[in-house]
Scaffold this motif. Sequence first.
Motif, short mmCIF file in Angstrom:
data_model
loop_
_atom_site.label_atom_id
_atom_site.label_comp_id
_atom_site.label_asym_id
_atom_site.label_seq_id
_atom_site.Cartn_x
_atom_site.Cartn_y
_atom_site.Cartn_z
N UNK A 554 0.79 -1.22 0.00
CA UNK A 554 0.00 0.00 0.00
C UNK A 554 0.82 1.27 0.00
N UNK A 555 2.10 1.17 -0.23
CA UNK A 555 2.95 2.37 -0.21
C UNK A 555 2.59 3.27 -1.39
N UNK A 556 2.45 4.54 -1.08
CA UNK A 556 2.15 5.52 -2.14
C UNK A 556 3.20 6.63 -2.20
N UNK A 557 4.00 6.67 -1.13
CA UNK A 557 4.98 7.75 -1.09
C UNK A 557 6.34 7.20 -0.64
N UNK A 558 7.36 7.55 -1.38
CA UNK A 558 8.72 7.10 -1.06
C UNK A 558 9.66 8.31 -1.11
N UNK A 559 10.40 8.45 -0.02
CA UNK A 559 11.35 9.56 0.05
C UNK A 559 12.74 9.02 0.35
N UNK A 560 13.68 9.30 -0.52
CA UNK A 560 15.06 8.82 -0.36
C UNK A 560 15.97 10.05 -0.35
N UNK A 561 16.75 10.21 0.71
CA UNK A 561 17.64 11.37 0.80
C UNK A 561 19.01 10.95 1.29
N UNK A 562 19.98 11.63 0.79
CA UNK A 562 21.35 11.51 1.32
C UNK A 562 21.88 12.94 1.43
N UNK A 563 22.01 13.42 2.67
CA UNK A 563 22.36 14.82 2.86
C UNK A 563 23.13 14.96 4.17
N UNK A 564 23.63 16.16 4.38
CA UNK A 564 24.33 16.45 5.63
C UNK A 564 23.48 17.37 6.48
N UNK A 565 23.58 17.18 7.79
CA UNK A 565 22.86 18.03 8.73
C UNK A 565 23.74 18.17 9.96
N UNK A 566 24.21 19.38 10.17
CA UNK A 566 25.14 19.58 11.29
C UNK A 566 26.43 18.82 11.04
N UNK A 567 26.80 17.98 11.97
CA UNK A 567 28.03 17.21 11.88
C UNK A 567 27.80 15.79 11.41
N UNK A 568 26.64 15.54 10.80
CA UNK A 568 26.31 14.17 10.41
C UNK A 568 25.86 14.12 8.94
N UNK A 569 26.20 13.00 8.30
CA UNK A 569 25.61 12.64 7.01
C UNK A 569 24.55 11.59 7.30
N UNK A 570 23.46 11.67 6.52
CA UNK A 570 22.36 10.72 6.74
C UNK A 570 21.85 10.22 5.39
N UNK A 571 21.75 8.91 5.29
CA UNK A 571 21.12 8.27 4.12
C UNK A 571 19.86 7.60 4.63
N UNK A 572 18.69 8.11 4.22
CA UNK A 572 17.43 7.58 4.78
C UNK A 572 16.46 7.21 3.67
N UNK A 573 15.68 6.18 3.94
CA UNK A 573 14.63 5.71 3.04
C UNK A 573 13.35 5.65 3.88
#
Length: 629
Positions: A554-573
Amino acid sequence: MQPGLWKIIKKEISIWRVGALPGIVVIALVIIAHLTGSMQSLEWLAFDSLLRLRPEESIDERIVLVEINEDNISSDKDYLIDSSISDRNLAALLWKLHACKPRVIGLDIYRDLAVNPGNGELVAAFKNIKNLIVIEKVLPKQIAAPPGLSPKQIGFADQITDGDGKLRRSLLAIPTTQGYKLSFSLRLAEAYLAHENISLKNGISDRTPIKLVNTALPRFFPNSGGYVRTNATGVQTLLNFRSGRARFRTISLNDIKSNKFNSDWLRDRIVIIGITGPSRKDFVTTSNQLGKGRVYGGEIQAHAASQIVSAVLDDRPLLDTWEDEWEYLWIFAWGFLGIAIARLTKSTLANLIVVGITSATLVVTSYLLLTWGWWVPVIPTILVLAVNGIELTALYQCDKVLRSGLKARQDVIERTFETIHNGPLQSLAKVLKLVRCQELPIKELLPELEKELEKLNHELRGIYEFLQREPPTQDNSLYLGNTLVLNLQDPLHEILYQVYSYTLARDFPCFRSIKIKIRTFEPIDERCLSIEQKQGLCRFLEEALCNVGKHATGVTRLEVTCSSSGDWYTLSIVDNGLGIKSSREGRGTQQFRNLAEQLKGKFQRVPLSSKGTICELSWPVTKFWFSNK
């Protein structure tokens, strides 16, 4: 203790164990060889060499040598008994020296028999010159002192040479049938120091060292220094010869006769009369030969007396050795240092340089200790340092190659499994699901199965062809499927985008319902990331997207990001599907936890409060001191 730290410690212990056990065996063998005396000659050679390297010392003006040389012996030969000087001439010499008021006169000439003419004159001199000390011989063959002298005017002149014929020790006292007797040199030093109100202390019938005020003469024992089971009879001490070529003022008998000397040179001095004529053979080979190949008996006595007097009045060091336990610890320490060098040096050249520098440091340290009065083992320490430092390097390198081979093999297995897991195994799972669910009629099922099996066959062949490539190409590449191979040396955000695009194009059921796709891949500073870590991030993204495609119903929305925030890099799905139904962690989840640990970051895959799942990997931004940012 943190699990990661304990893992590192265990790994280091396993590596050190490779060289530690053979290294300790080498140390043990060298110590055994040292104990058996196999290195005694080499130790003497090192000891002699270091002694000769000492800086030249000034003349000891407290001691003057009066030499009877070959010219005197030839010109004065007016007597029958084979002697270097007649009693008359010797008596005249003693009286002339006595007139110069020395503190003590030492006669290093045996005079047990009369050498006429002039025996009566010599007897009278012996009787009336109270600061005269003469010699006797107490070891076989014994030679008596002249009669009529008090015991304090007699000292034995015996010396004990080593197995190589060299003299390194001074015999100070020895038990005889007439009781303990003192050496000629000790008698001279005692008489000289008596004018300074310094007297001999402590008994000499036990192992207590002989003391003069606060200066104890170090006792020589059978295993002192480089010696092994050596004759240490009586009370002996190591001879600390004065270094240099001119060590004492020397006056010939002819100079005395012709008054070609300054009487002040003799006043308040120790004057030793000795024979330097080669025909008398009153010489010995020593460990401190400079210029001359031999040292005459009178000079030996001068060195022995000088080291005692100088130690008491000038704090000149006497030679001493460590206890056996400290010497073994010294050898073990340098042997262990060799093991450490073999472990820590990365190349053969670096190893040779470090071992060479360390060996030189060892020699310099031993030399400095010797100048301060401590004789420490040199040969065993150099041996254990060199053998462990050089030989064990080969052992460590072999172990390193073996471990590298095993790691490379394990890496190939891991990469192959990851490729199969995210490709063929997904297709196989789909085939099994079609067969087990039986949702399609057989006429539709068979073509679908054929299609999936063809796809599986294609994927397996693609993996096989990828694995046929040269290892360097494999190491820098990532195989996704459909012959798509990514170059891991490209910027990370570009690679992630290709993984994202390829994975979403795959035929997973939940992908069909996605209406909104948001993806953001920002360029990041990837200088701190290795090729393996970039590959792990790509596999993480692929695995997370595959999970969305398989499980996020039932997934209708998918967000994939790889970015930096402060002192961290984050790869999220992040998706808004039904979310995780099982709490069981698969092999992929464990791999991502390991990846997060490598990056010193964190990993999470948790359901969202309403619906959906977030799968996220974060790692800290590495700051470089030379960075302009």
